[in-house]
Design a protein around this motif. Structure first.
Motif, short mmCIF file in Angstrom:
data_model
loop_
_atom_site.label_atom_id
_atom_site.label_comp_id
_atom_site.label_asym_id
_atom_site.label_seq_id
_atom_site.Cartn_x
_atom_site.Cartn_y
_atom_site.Cartn_z
N TYR A 249 -55.21 16.87 50.75
CA TYR A 249 -54.91 17.72 49.60
C TYR A 249 -55.97 18.82 49.52
O TYR A 249 -57.17 18.54 49.64
N ILE A 250 -55.51 20.03 49.33
CA ILE A 250 -56.41 21.18 49.20
C ILE A 250 -56.63 21.46 47.73
O ILE A 250 -55.68 21.72 46.99
N TYR A 251 -57.87 21.39 47.29
CA TYR A 251 -58.19 21.63 45.89
C TYR A 251 -58.41 23.14 45.70
O TYR A 251 -59.35 23.70 46.22
N GLY A 252 -57.50 23.75 44.95
CA GLY A 252 -57.57 25.19 44.70
C GLY A 252 -56.40 25.91 45.33
O GLY A 252 -56.34 26.07 46.55
N ALA A 253 -55.44 26.33 44.49
CA ALA A 253 -54.25 27.03 44.98
C ALA A 253 -54.44 28.53 44.80
O ALA A 253 -53.75 29.20 44.05
N GLY A 254 -55.42 29.04 45.53
CA GLY A 254 -55.73 30.47 45.49
C GLY A 254 -55.81 31.03 46.89
O GLY A 254 -55.34 30.40 47.86
N ILE A 255 -56.44 32.18 47.03
CA ILE A 255 -56.45 32.85 48.33
C ILE A 255 -57.17 32.03 49.40
O ILE A 255 -56.74 31.97 50.55
N TRP A 256 -58.25 31.35 49.03
CA TRP A 256 -58.95 30.53 50.01
C TRP A 256 -58.13 29.29 50.37
O TRP A 256 -58.16 28.83 51.51
N GLY A 257 -57.42 28.75 49.38
CA GLY A 257 -56.53 27.64 49.67
C GLY A 257 -55.43 28.04 50.64
O GLY A 257 -55.06 27.28 51.55
N ASP A 258 -54.91 29.24 50.45
CA ASP A 258 -53.87 29.76 51.34
C ASP A 258 -54.39 29.90 52.77
O ASP A 258 -53.75 29.47 53.74
N LYS A 259 -55.57 30.49 52.91
CA LYS A 259 -56.14 30.68 54.25
C LYS A 259 -56.43 29.34 54.93
O LYS A 259 -56.19 29.16 56.13
N LEU A 260 -56.97 28.41 54.14
CA LEU A 260 -57.27 27.10 54.69
C LEU A 260 -56.00 26.39 55.14
O LEU A 260 -55.95 25.81 56.23
N TYR A 261 -54.97 26.45 54.30
CA TYR A 261 -53.71 25.78 54.65
C TYR A 261 -53.16 26.28 55.97
O TYR A 261 -52.77 25.49 56.85
N HIS A 262 -53.12 27.59 56.14
CA HIS A 262 -52.55 28.15 57.37
C HIS A 262 -53.43 27.87 58.59
O HIS A 262 -52.93 27.85 59.72
N ALA A 263 -54.73 27.62 58.35
CA ALA A 263 -55.61 27.31 59.47
C ALA A 263 -55.44 25.87 59.95
O ALA A 263 -55.57 25.59 61.15
#
Length: 358
Positions: free
Chosen positions: A66-80
């Motif tokens: 689970y990624i904590y934080g649904a913002g721009i950094w969360g988006d970048k992390l998810y796609h990585a």
């Protein structure tokens, strides 16, 4: 692809000092030439943020993430990491019930019963300590939490990696000052032992940001000019909340309002002409695509004094080969490291050090 280009890039490759640099250079070169996002993903996964995250994910590969934080950094992390781990969703109490990147956003309360069987990556850069403490209080084991902000604060040494040596008489050129953070990092890295700092930053708006951060420093000079191949006045485009860029460097970009009132004439100079009698030991450049021209304007300093260099390689596609090629022309004794400091295409840095110090 012609033979001359292959020979040039092979020569650059032969001057790379470690496997991480070779891997990053090859993937960056392939990405710049093809635009294939798979190469970008390989760059990001080899970068400073995810270098230690991926082994952790691999050690816990059977657990959902689970990624904590649904913002721009969360988006970048998810796609990585989406192809490398089982990302079940995001955690963000302000957006619970919504969807982000096609994944559901949960509140931490919804996951209370399963916290011992999942991994949490805290994607936010500020406030990560509070989030980490919240997860610990909810019963999450510390070994199941990684915070990217903590990695950034404690492990990322952009421009001042351990392979960059220093002495007590450093003369540091900070080209592209922004908020003064790099200058402050230099002072910390040098243990406050240096001779002089020259800060080249033409933006008055940025001056208001960095002055209060660096005004207490001794032997620190702000030059209200940009760096270029020669003294001149250039037309710059002043983009709100972004760095200014020359007319040449903006050519081909779409979706930008080029209204006349957004253009400003700014004086530029060269390092060779501005510092004719100074022995420069370390140059950092992050100047929005003007790096190659600024290097041309430092030919004498680079050729004769052979300073350490930290040069951004990501503003123009061709920077990945034109910049190291020119540096080797000026100083064949340079050897290189390459490092990447973001979860997207930004912040790839080339380090140049002398052969005897490599």
């Amino acid at each position: 692809m012609n033979t001359d280009f292959i020979e040039k890039t092979n020569k650059i490759y032969e001057h790379l000092l470690d496997e991480e640099s070779k891997r990053l250079y090859v993937n960056r070169l392939k990405y710049n030439l093809t635009g294939d996002v798979q190469y970008l993903n390989d760059i990001v996964c080899s970068g400073s943020y995810l270098r230690n995250v991926l082994p952790w994910l691999n050690d816990n590969k059977n657990l959902p993430v689970y990624i904590y934080g649904a913002g721009i950094w969360g988006d970048k992390l998810y796609h990585a990491i989406k192809d490398l781990a089982s990302v079940e969703g995001f955690v963000d109490s302000y957006k619970a019930g919504e969807y982000y990147c096609g994944k559901k956003i949960y509140s931490i309360d919804e996951l209370t019963n399963s916290v011992n069987n999942v991994l949490f990556i805290v994607s936010i850069k500020k406030g990560y300590a509070e989030v980490k403490n919240l997860l610990l209080k909810r019963g999450v084991d510390a070994s199941k939490i990684i915070a990217l902000g903590e990695i950034y604060d404690n492990e990322v040494n952009e421009y001042f990696e351990t392979f960059i040596w220093h002495d007590d008489n450093e003369v540091f050129v900070d080209a592209g000052v922004y908020d003064g953070g790099t200058t402050l990092d230099f002072v910390k890295w040098s243990h406050n032992k240096y001779k002089k700092i020259y800060m080249f930053e033409p933006s008055i708006d940025y001056y208001n940001r960095f002055y209060k951060n660096v005004e207490h420093l001794d032997n620190c000079e702000w030059i209200k000019k940009g760096l270029w191949s020669k003294p001149d006045t250039l037309r710059f485009f002043d983009r709100p909340d972004s760095d200014i860029a020359t007319e040449q460097n903006l050519s081909g970009l779409k979706g930008i309002d080029y209204s006349d009132e957004k253009w400003v004439d700014i004086p530029v100079t060269s390092l060779d002409s501005y510092l004719p009698d100074e022995r420069v030991t370390f140059i950092k450049m992050d100047i929005e695509g003007s790096e190659l021209e600024a290097i041309k304007g430092a030919k004498r300093i680079i050729t004769e004094q052979k300073p350490k260099l930290a040069i951004c390689l990501y503003h123009k596609l061709e920077d990945i080969w034109t910049i190291p090629e020119l540096l080797l022309e000026y100083n064949p004794e340079y050897y290189f490291y390459v490092r990447h400091y973001s979860m997207d295409m930004l912040d790839t840095v080339l380090y140049a050090v002398n052969n005897q110090m490599a």
